[in-house]
Design an enzyme around this catalytic site. Structure first.
Site, PDB file in Angstrom:
ATOM      1  N   CYS A  16      41.573 -22.563 -10.419  1.00 20.42           N
ATOM      2  CA  CYS A  16      42.377 -21.665  -9.592  1.00 20.42           C
ATOM      3  C   CYS A  16      41.617 -20.359  -9.367  1.00 20.42           C
ATOM      4  O   CYS A  16      40.601 -20.094 -10.002  1.00 20.42           O
ATOM      5  CB  CYS A  16      43.747 -21.394 -10.214  1.00 20.42           C
ATOM      6  SG  CYS A  16      43.727 -20.173 -11.526  1.00 20.42           S
ATOM      7  N   ASP A 439      24.830 -22.870  26.407  1.00 19.00           N
ATOM      8  CA  ASP A 439      23.529 -23.173  26.988  1.00 19.00           C
ATOM      9  C   ASP A 439      23.675 -24.446  27.832  1.00 19.00           C
ATOM     10  O   ASP A 439      24.624 -25.214  27.648  1.00 19.00           O
ATOM     11  CB  ASP A 439      22.517 -23.379  25.856  1.00 19.00           C
ATOM     12  CG  ASP A 439      21.114 -23.597  26.376  1.00 19.00           C
ATOM     13  OD1 ASP A 439      20.779 -23.001  27.407  1.00 19.00           O
ATOM     14  OD2 ASP A 439      20.360 -24.371  25.748  1.00 19.00           O
TER      15      ASP A 439
END
Length: 742
Positions: A16, A439
């Site tokens: 945790c 692109d």
């Protein structure tokens, strides 16, 4: 300019965020340590430190908190002043030897119980120390109930003993954490609550609360392990052995022993054991494990293959291009683990909030326990009991893990589908994109020309293709390869060519079936024969569509023409449509000529900015940002590097290459344009999941806070409110892992 070293450790047993916080705080206090990054889900810790740091002492410090620690490989040196937020695109690491720190630093494995009882991260839960501690506490509780029923006079002592069985290791770790700089750990809150319950003779509840705490932590550890195992299972796809060809013989060897340049045999149906290039054979390859592509891809000689993918119906010989430690899957796993160490803005905020939240809870619990008895004459036992319950309700585990659990699940789920995101900040930022610049070549298009038109003037289309292919045999020119690919696709029987000659900048000639054949530019062809006006009009129309035209001459006859163009990816139109539907502005940035770019742009329905230098692309990205857009830049990671760095999120489009994996903030392995929108969707789903987790953790605490003060609930529901919320939050995050489209 200061130079710091980076060293990574494997840390076993974290389950945790409070574990990570304790380790972070403790290690930051060590001499020479400049920065610490801990990932619960990856089970790793990365520290930036100077050359005088004692890595052995750092390992012992973490081991003293109850974790098993092992250093991963050699450290790397980084210039600390050059770091910024574009991840690996700015990584100028060089290997540095840590041997001066002694061999002990390489392996500092320390065992020990913890409040979370940090045992092995693998294997059945009952075989780990965490599982054994929970079982022992449960058995002690059962024995205490039996003894208390048979001998009521010693019931209090029986339950006190049962409580201590579970509490002693928790308290010991609470003290260790406090000495290391974390006084308000969950173990400390648990210890105070249990001892307080013992003082007011609520020993039965205290024993039950300690047991429930251990059960909750055990469930939490199991859930966290599932998230961790998801990405590890990707690494397990790579076979452990390979068939190595040496001196004309084939033998089975460990895959990790393969070196670059080795040749391996991959049988039909086998998983490929290394990244490489096919040297003989052709087959369909199932690339789903690496790229998420469900349809097998046909591969031929000189095509790249990835470790972990599945060979189809024919044997292949493959030249190894990467070692086991550096193959595509290994790099993906490493990048995802490193990404889990990079916190998202939301996660950093929750961490800062919890530092103030936990001490505030202790103060509130103390006030609830003290003020009513002191100033209103209320019963001390009743209000101390309520104060202890509030102490348990206030444990911040569920809140602190709400964000990293969701982010870890999404990073793993994305990686399994060929979507790599380098950290929580990138994952969170993708959902905020309002403009994407793409692109053209290799991103919106395939990056290699294809034959689009065969125009007959004097010969048939089949004959034009047959003679053109004969000229191009053996050539590696992109246009030649496209003609040969078209001939193969059409099943053309290509005749042999003699006296082949390349004419620089003009074309190629050869003698085929006794005739001189020429294939070249229209301008060069016009110097050999006269081209009628109607044919020139046809060629000009093809050029206007952004196509390159080659003219075929047979002797002194104008036989025909072949037009080629770098065509859009199969999913480009749909992928751009998905982005538009999400309200994202899209624009094409390309260095290609305006005519070709405009033709592709019209086909795709996208705004075009053409004839750009790399610095122009960077400038346009900056302009979009100045207009208030959150900008993503998608490119191949080479000539787009300045624009990728300038964008809020740089996304490299590629098939598992080093550039695609290491240049930008995120990478799309399979090269699908639609994956940009899928990244945006995954980001938004992750943020929704995080908000649900925060609401659950705080909502449950608020409800139980009120019911505790009203006297409706006590210690048992209080601990269930904390551990239950933690498990609920983790399970909710794991939904992203199982089904990222939900």
């Amino acid at each position: 300019m200061s130079t710091a070293l980076q060293t990574r450790f494997r840390v076993e047993g974290m389950d945790c965020a409070s574990c990570a916080a304790k380790i972070d705080t403790a290690v930051r206090r060590m001499p020479g340590v400049e920065d610490v990054s801990v990932s619960v889900t990856a089970g790793t810790m990365t520290i930036s430190h100077d050359e005088k740091s004692d890595l052995t002492a750092i390992g012992k410090k973490v081991g003293g908190l109850g974790y098993a620690v092992q250093q991963l490989g050699a450290g790397t040196s980084v210039k600390t002043e050059e770091h910024h937020d574009h991840g690996a695109s700015c990584n100028h690491d060089h290997h540095h030897d840590h041997t001066s720190h002694g061999s002990a630093a390489a392996k500092a494995d320390v065992e020990g119980l913890h409040g979370h009882d940090h045992g092995p991260s693998s294997g059945p839960w009952w075989k780990g120390k965490k599982g054994r501690a929970t079982i022992l506490a449960g058995l002690s509780l059962v024995v205490a109930y039996g003894v208390g029923h048979l001998f009521p006079s010693i019931q209090l002592y029986a339950f006190a003993a049962a409580m201590l069985v579970g509490l002693v290791p928790i308290a010991r770790r609470a003290i260790m954490a406090a000495l290391a700089g974390t006084p308000f750990s969950i173990e400390m809150l648990m210890t105070i609550a249990a001892i307080g319950a013992l003082v007011i003779n609520a020993t039965e509840e205290a024993a039950a609360v300690v047991f429930l705490f251990l059960v909750g932590e055990l469930l939490e550890g199991v859930a966290a392990g599932k998230a961790r195992d998801s990405i590890k299972s990707l690494a397990a796809l790579v076979p452990k052995t390979a068939f190595l060809e040496e001196n004309g013989k084939t033998r089975e060897v460990p895959a990790e022993s393969l070196v670059v340049g080795s040749t391996i045999l991959v049988r039909p149906g086998d998983r490929i054991s290394a990244d490489g290039v096919i040297v003989s054979g052709e087959s369909s390859i199932d690339e789903a494990p690496v790229t998420g592509e469900s349809v097998p891809v046909h591969k031929v000689v000189d095509d790249v293959v990835f470790a972990g993918t599945v060979n189809g119906d024919a044997a292949l010989r493959v030249r190894v291009t990467a070692t086991a430690q550096d193959n595509t899957i290994a790099r993906v796993v490493k990048l995802v683990e490193e990404a889990q160490e990079k916190k998202a803005p939301t996660e950093r905020f929750i961490d800062r909030f919890s530092k103030y939240y936990t001490p505030a809870v202790v103060v509130v619990a103390a006030l609830v326990a003290i003020i009513p008895p002191l100033f209103a004459g209320a019963d001390w036992n009743e209000w101390v009991y309520k104060g202890l319950a509030i102490l348990l309700i206030g444990c911040p585990c569920a809140l602190v893990i709400s964000t990293p659990a969701a982010i870890a699940a999404s990073l793993s789920a994305g990686a399994r589908r060929g979507l790599l995101m380098k950290g929580g900040a990138v994952l969170e930022g993708l959902g905020k994109l309002t403009a994407v610049a793409l692109d053209k070549t290799g991103t919106l298009t395939e990056g290699k020309p294809k034959v689009t038109d065969i125009v007959p003037f004097d010969l048939s289309e089949g004959e034009i293709l047959r003679l053109a292919a004969a000229l191009e045999i053996g050539s590696s020119h992109p246009l030649a390869l496209s003609i040969l690919a078209k001939a193969e696709e059409n099943g053309v029987d290509v005749p042999p060519a003699n006296d082949a000659k390349a004419l620089g900048g003009k074309g190629v000639t050869a003698v085929v079936e006794g005739q001189e054949i020429f294939l070249g530019s229209p301008k060069a062809a016009a110097q050999r024969v006269m081209i009628p006006e109607q044919h020139l009009t046809t060629i000009a129309a093809l050029n206007d569509e952004g196509k390159t035209v080659s003219v075929l001459l047979v002797g002194d006859k104008l036989a025909g023409a072949i037009a080629m163009r770098d065509e859009p990816r199969a999913d480009a139109v749909q992928g751009l449509k998905l982005l538009k539907e999400r309200g994202v502005k899209i624009v094409m940035l390309t260095g290609d000529n305006k005519r070709t770019a405009t033709a592709i742009g019209e086909k795709l329905g996208i705004e075009v900015r053409a004839e750009l230098m790399p610095e122009d692309k960077q400038r346009i990205v900056g302009e979009l940002k100045s207009q208030g857009f959150v900008v993503g830049k998608v490119g191949d990671g080479i000539n787009d590097a300045p624009a990728l760095a300038a964008a809020d999120i740089g996304i490299a489009m590629g098939g598992g290459t080093d550039v695609a994996l290491e240049t930008a903030d995120a990478a799309i392995l399979h090269g699908r344009v639609g994956d940009v929108a899928r990244m945006v969707d995954l980001s938004k789903r992750t943020m929704r999941n995080i908000h649900q987790n925060i609401a659950m953790s705080l909502g449950l605490k608020a409800v139980f806070l009120v019911t505790t003060i009203l006297g409706i609930t006590g210690l048992w529901p209080a601990i269930l409110a904390d551990t239950g919320a933690t498990v609920l939050v983790t399970l909710n995050a794991l939904r992203l892992l199982r089904n990222p489209t939900a």
